[in-house]
Scaffold this active site. Structure first.
Site, PDB file in Angstrom:
ATOM      1  N   GLN A  43       0.800  -1.216   0.000  1.00  0.00           N
ATOM      2  CA  GLN A  43       0.000   0.000   0.000  1.00  0.00           C
ATOM      3  C   GLN A  43       0.837   1.272   0.000  1.00  0.00           C
ATOM      4  O   GLN A  43       0.345   2.331  -0.378  1.00  0.00           O
ATOM      5  CB  GLN A  43      -0.967  -0.008   1.185  1.00  0.00           C
ATOM      6  CG  GLN A  43      -2.015  -1.102   1.048  1.00  0.00           C
ATOM      7  CD  GLN A  43      -2.993  -1.107   2.202  1.00  0.00           C
ATOM      8  OE1 GLN A  43      -2.739  -1.698   3.244  1.00  0.00           O
ATOM      9  NE2 GLN A  43      -4.120  -0.443   2.037  1.00  0.00           N
ATOM     10  N   HIS A  63      -1.885  -4.994 -12.335  1.00  0.00           N
ATOM     11  CA  HIS A  63      -1.500  -4.822 -13.737  1.00  0.00           C
ATOM     12  C   HIS A  63      -2.549  -5.407 -14.681  1.00  0.00           C
ATOM     13  O   HIS A  63      -2.621  -5.018 -15.849  1.00  0.00           O
ATOM     14  CB  HIS A  63      -0.119  -5.447 -13.996  1.00  0.00           C
ATOM     15  CG  HIS A  63       0.982  -4.712 -13.275  1.00  0.00           C
ATOM     16  ND1 HIS A  63       2.180  -5.292 -12.935  1.00  0.00           N
ATOM     17  CD2 HIS A  63       1.054  -3.440 -12.819  1.00  0.00           C
ATOM     18  CE1 HIS A  63       2.939  -4.399 -12.304  1.00  0.00           C
ATOM     19  NE2 HIS A  63       2.273  -3.276 -12.230  1.00  0.00           N
ATOM     20  N   ASP A  74       2.345   0.477  -8.061  1.00  0.00           N
ATOM     21  CA  ASP A  74       3.707   0.535  -8.635  1.00  0.00           C
ATOM     22  C   ASP A  74       4.560   1.601  -7.949  1.00  0.00           C
ATOM     23  O   ASP A  74       5.753   1.399  -7.716  1.00  0.00           O
ATOM     24  CB  ASP A  74       3.656   0.842 -10.140  1.00  0.00           C
ATOM     25  CG  ASP A  74       3.140  -0.346 -10.947  1.00  0.00           C
ATOM     26  OD1 ASP A  74       2.827  -1.379 -10.334  1.00  0.00           O
ATOM     27  OD2 ASP A  74       3.056  -0.216 -12.189  1.00  0.00           O
ATOM     28  N   ARG A  99       3.421  -0.133  13.033  1.00  0.00           N
ATOM     29  CA  ARG A  99       3.124  -1.441  12.434  1.00  0.00           C
ATOM     30  C   ARG A  99       3.284  -1.318  10.922  1.00  0.00           C
ATOM     31  O   ARG A  99       2.599  -0.512  10.284  1.00  0.00           O
ATOM     32  CB  ARG A  99       1.685  -1.856  12.780  1.00  0.00           C
ATOM     33  CG  ARG A  99       1.297  -3.141  12.097  1.00  0.00           C
ATOM     34  CD  ARG A  99      -0.148  -3.575  12.364  1.00  0.00           C
ATOM     35  NE  ARG A  99      -0.379  -4.778  11.591  1.00  0.00           N
ATOM     36  CZ  ARG A  99      -1.442  -5.030  10.844  1.00  0.00           C
ATOM     37  NH1 ARG A  99      -2.438  -4.171  10.798  1.00  0.00           N
ATOM     38  NH2 ARG A  99      -1.529  -6.138  10.141  1.00  0.00           N
ATOM     39  N   HIS A 150       1.111  -9.384   4.558  1.00  0.00           N
ATOM     40  CA  HIS A 150      -0.033  -8.493   4.338  1.00  0.00           C
ATOM     41  C   HIS A 150      -0.404  -8.603   2.852  1.00  0.00           C
ATOM     42  O   HIS A 150      -0.319  -7.629   2.103  1.00  0.00           O
ATOM     43  CB  HIS A 150       0.312  -7.068   4.758  1.00  0.00           C
ATOM     44  CG  HIS A 150      -0.882  -6.217   5.103  1.00  0.00           C
ATOM     45  ND1 HIS A 150      -1.031  -5.611   6.336  1.00  0.00           N
ATOM     46  CD2 HIS A 150      -1.979  -5.877   4.390  1.00  0.00           C
ATOM     47  CE1 HIS A 150      -2.166  -4.917   6.353  1.00  0.00           C
ATOM     48  NE2 HIS A 150      -2.762  -5.055   5.173  1.00  0.00           N
ATOM     49  N   ASN A 195      -1.955 -10.890   8.225  1.00  0.00           N
ATOM     50  CA  ASN A 195      -2.985  -9.873   8.332  1.00  0.00           C
ATOM     51  C   ASN A 195      -4.267 -10.372   7.672  1.00  0.00           C
ATOM     52  O   ASN A 195      -4.287 -10.651   6.473  1.00  0.00           O
ATOM     53  CB  ASN A 195      -2.540  -8.587   7.617  1.00  0.00           C
ATOM     54  CG  ASN A 195      -3.618  -7.511   7.701  1.00  0.00           C
ATOM     55  OD1 ASN A 195      -3.882  -6.988   8.781  1.00  0.00           O
ATOM     56  ND2 ASN A 195      -4.265  -7.214   6.585  1.00  0.00           N
ATOM     57  N   GLU A 196      -5.298 -10.508   8.475  1.00  0.00           N
ATOM     58  CA  GLU A 196      -6.659 -10.752   7.998  1.00  0.00           C
ATOM     59  C   GLU A 196      -6.832 -11.973   7.088  1.00  0.00           C
ATOM     60  O   GLU A 196      -7.149 -11.844   5.896  1.00  0.00           O
ATOM     61  CB  GLU A 196      -7.199  -9.507   7.288  1.00  0.00           C
ATOM     62  CG  GLU A 196      -7.196  -8.271   8.159  1.00  0.00           C
ATOM     63  CD  GLU A 196      -7.953  -7.097   7.546  1.00  0.00           C
ATOM     64  OE1 GLU A 196      -8.272  -7.150   6.350  1.00  0.00           O
ATOM     65  OE2 GLU A 196      -8.231  -6.141   8.269  1.00  0.00           O
ATOM     66  N   ASN A 328      -8.305  -6.329  13.867  1.00  0.00           N
ATOM     67  CA  ASN A 328      -8.631  -5.174  13.021  1.00  0.00           C
ATOM     68  C   ASN A 328     -10.136  -5.005  13.053  1.00  0.00           C
ATOM     69  O   ASN A 328     -10.878  -5.947  12.724  1.00  0.00           O
ATOM     70  CB  ASN A 328      -8.202  -5.402  11.568  1.00  0.00           C
ATOM     71  CG  ASN A 328      -6.705  -5.402  11.394  1.00  0.00           C
ATOM     72  OD1 ASN A 328      -5.953  -5.132  12.330  1.00  0.00           O
ATOM     73  ND2 ASN A 328      -6.256  -5.704  10.188  1.00  0.00           N
ATOM     74  N   TYR A 330     -13.398  -2.195  12.140  1.00  0.00           N
ATOM     75  CA  TYR A 330     -13.831  -0.917  11.555  1.00  0.00           C
ATOM     76  C   TYR A 330     -15.309  -0.616  11.759  1.00  0.00           C
ATOM     77  O   TYR A 330     -15.688   0.531  11.910  1.00  0.00           O
ATOM     78  CB  TYR A 330     -13.554  -0.917  10.042  1.00  0.00           C
ATOM     79  CG  TYR A 330     -12.083  -0.851   9.702  1.00  0.00           C
ATOM     80  CD1 TYR A 330     -11.445   0.367   9.533  1.00  0.00           C
ATOM     81  CD2 TYR A 330     -11.327  -2.017   9.561  1.00  0.00           C
ATOM     82  CE1 TYR A 330     -10.100   0.444   9.233  1.00  0.00           C
ATOM     83  CE2 TYR A 330      -9.973  -1.950   9.259  1.00  0.00           C
ATOM     84  CZ  TYR A 330      -9.365  -0.723   9.096  1.00  0.00           C
ATOM     85  OH  TYR A 330      -8.025  -0.653   8.808  1.00  0.00           O
ATOM     86  N   GLU A 393      -5.653  -2.427  13.725  1.00  0.00           N
ATOM     87  CA  GLU A 393      -6.159  -1.442  12.751  1.00  0.00           C
ATOM     88  C   GLU A 393      -7.514  -0.933  13.202  1.00  0.00           C
ATOM     89  O   GLU A 393      -8.346  -1.702  13.687  1.00  0.00           O
ATOM     90  CB  GLU A 393      -6.367  -2.048  11.348  1.00  0.00           C
ATOM     91  CG  GLU A 393      -5.117  -2.296  10.570  1.00  0.00           C
ATOM     92  CD  GLU A 393      -5.386  -2.891   9.192  1.00  0.00           C
ATOM     93  OE1 GLU A 393      -6.480  -2.664   8.634  1.00  0.00           O
ATOM     94  OE2 GLU A 393      -4.495  -3.591   8.689  1.00  0.00           O
TER      95      GLU A 393
END
Ligand code: GAL
Length: 519
Positions: A43, A63, A74, A99, A150, A195-196, A328, A330, A393
């Site tokens: 990210q 891509h 990229d 993190r 991740h 992660n997740e 995590n 939200y 998160e």
């Protein structure tokens, strides 16, 4: 007008929650509570083919034009070149830890050659990059909290061994984890294996929204989950036997979960459906690791033979393979039973929805429901015998990346206040909190459209300049005060106490209504 109205609604919601039935709670977090901020490799780093890095599944997925506006990572935030600047941003937030994740493809670009012994050395520029990040953090007394995976699986493993759908992945992952522990573990004391996994397996292998873009909902997500749990348990065991005594670090896994709330709170079928949903989303991974080594009964009953089985040895290895529980969180969803599948893994026959009165965000799925956070923490406490939890998160999006972001300040204050209640009033054993995200980043298949940052990133400028948002200062204030001390006992010189901020929200609300009435 739309934005204006959005803000009015936001203000109204804030007013209601703050001085309505759910009062704002003034207190501080435990003295040793840890505050942090997070990112992940794909990210932010960019430099997708620099420094000997090989292609991974998100490079390929991007891509192949699978993201919003065909955006790719990229270049992203170009943090591969700008990490020193980013560490200054982290430093000015005043947090205890950062993190971030390691890109497997930077340190082992050819995992098959590495495993077979054809090339047993790590890729030095990749190792140098993470050494530089870690050393720079430590220089400023910021702890590195490192996620090993991740979502950026080497493309070669996807193609040659079937990625997470193939059983050999467990040994490849262990090679990588072992190399990371060995190389960075003298300085990294907090490790997150994955992660997740729910997102990796469901969105990557069931709904095809994420890389590697596989749409085989009936079997593949469960095979993926099975191999991730085994990989986690094996890597945990590797750390325990090879590194723990000398390095003295801790290892856990980060799982994501929405709070599953019954749509009709007094209808037993809805209550049961919400519990099934919670078991299916969080229990899928947490039950084997944090409870008894195996899947929740409701999954076994509903999925039958399509759910792989653990051997007794695997159950023993899974069970208790943690030093902490990474969460995590939200948002919250409403759950009711359904006759057929509606997008969530179909085996549990649930219909998910969101209360139209909940305040929204820049993401369709993310509604602001602070009380759901406290419910989630209490569910974990009850279900897994009150483990040591770290929130890895939590945060909110918009789409314009404005640096004037009261909606984000509101979200953080309300969610962190619920966390404080969960710790102080309910006895939940939470030892740290991580804001997502340090800066606006490449937000997976939503590209640069959805922005979570405490700092904005200008993606139209090749220099990718960062600018602090108002929420960065607000988060720093919470960190410096270690919560929300009672009015008049603030530990910093800052004058903006909770009550002043709530009053400002109220005044804005009145002004907004006044303006609307006069339009
Ligand atoms: C999580 C993910 C992060 C970030 C966040 C916001 O699922 O771990 O990388 O994208 O969601 O969508």
């Amino acid at each position: 007008m739309e934005i204006f109205l959005g803000f009015v609604l936001l203000s109204f919601n804030g007013y209601h929650s703050v001085i309505g039935t759910d009062d704002f709670y003034h207190d501080t977090f435990p003295n040793d509570f840890l505050w942090g901020v997070a990112t992940s490799s794909y990210q932010i780093e960019g430099a997708w083919n620099e420094g000997g890095k090989s292609e991974h599944i998100w490079d390929r997925f991007s891509h192949d034009n699978n993201n919003w506006h065909n955006d790719t990572g990229d270049i992203a935030c170009d943090s591969y070149h700008k990490y020193m600047e980013d560490i200054q941003l982290i430093r000015s937030l005043g947090v205890d830890f950062y993190r971030f994740s390691i890109a497997w493809t930077r340190i082992i670009p050819d995992p098959i050659a590495y495993r077979t012994g054809r090339n047993k050395s790590l890729n030095q520029p990749g190792v140098n990059y993470y050494n530089n990040v870690i050393n720079e953090l430590i220089k400023y007394n910021i702890k590195p909290l490192v996620t090993l995976y991740h979502w950026d699986l080497p493309q070669s493993l996807q193609e040659k061994i079937g990625g997470w759908n193939g059983s050999d992945i467990v040994d490849y992952y262990n090679d990588y984890a072992d190399a990371a522990f060995k190389t960075f573990g003298d300085r990294v004391k907090h490790w997150i294996t994955f992660n997740e996994p729910w997102v990796i397996c469901w969105m990557g292998h069931g709904s095809a929204e994420y890389a590697p873009g596989i749409k085989e909902p009936s079997v593949t997500p469960y095979r993926c989950g099975h191999h991730i749990i085994k990989s986690h348990a094996k890597a945990y065991d590797t750390y325990k036997h090879r590194y723990k005594t000398t390095q003295k670090g801790i290892v856990g896994i980060t799982m994501n979960s929405d709070t599953m709330h019954p749509k009709n709170e007094i209808n037993q079928e809805h209550i049961d459906a919400a519990e099934r949903g919670q078991q299916f989303m969080l229990g899928w991974f947490a039950h084997p690791i944090y409870k008894d080594g195996d899947y929740p009964k409701v999954m076994k009953d509903n999925i039958g033979d399509r759910l792989p089985k653990f051997t007794p040895q695997e159950i023993a290895l899974n069970n208790g393979s943690f030093d902490f529980f990474g969460l995590n969180h939200y948002t919250t969803v409403l759950v009711e039973p359904a006759k057929k599948e509606f997008g969530f893994p179909g085996d549990l026959r649930l219909q998910l929805s969101r209360d139209p009165s909940w305040t929204g965000s820049g993401s369709y799925w993310l509604k602001v429901v602070p009380w759901g956070f406290r419910d989630m923490l209490n569910w974990i406490k009850k279900e897994y015998n009150n483990p040591k939890v770290i929130i890895t998160e939590n945060g909110i999006t918009d789409n314009n990346g404005t640096t004037n972001d009261p909606h984000r300040i509101y979200y953080y204050r309300q969610y962190i206040n619920q966390l404080l209640k969960a710790i102080k009033q309910d006895g939940c054993n939470v030892f740290g909190y991580t804001a997502w995200c340090l800066l606006d980043t490449f937000e997976w298949n939503r590209g640069f459209h959805e922005k979570f940052g405490l700092h904005s990133t200008d993606f139209s400028d090749p220099a990718r300049p960062r600018t602090p948002k108002r929420s960065a200062a607000a988060y720093t204030e919470i960190v410096n005060q270690n919560g929300f001390p009672p009015v008049g006992t603030s530990t910093t010189a800052s004058s903006s106490s909770s009550d002043v901020q709530n009053l400002i929200m109220l005044i804005l609300l009145c002004v907004s209504f006044f303006c609307i009435l006069n339009e």
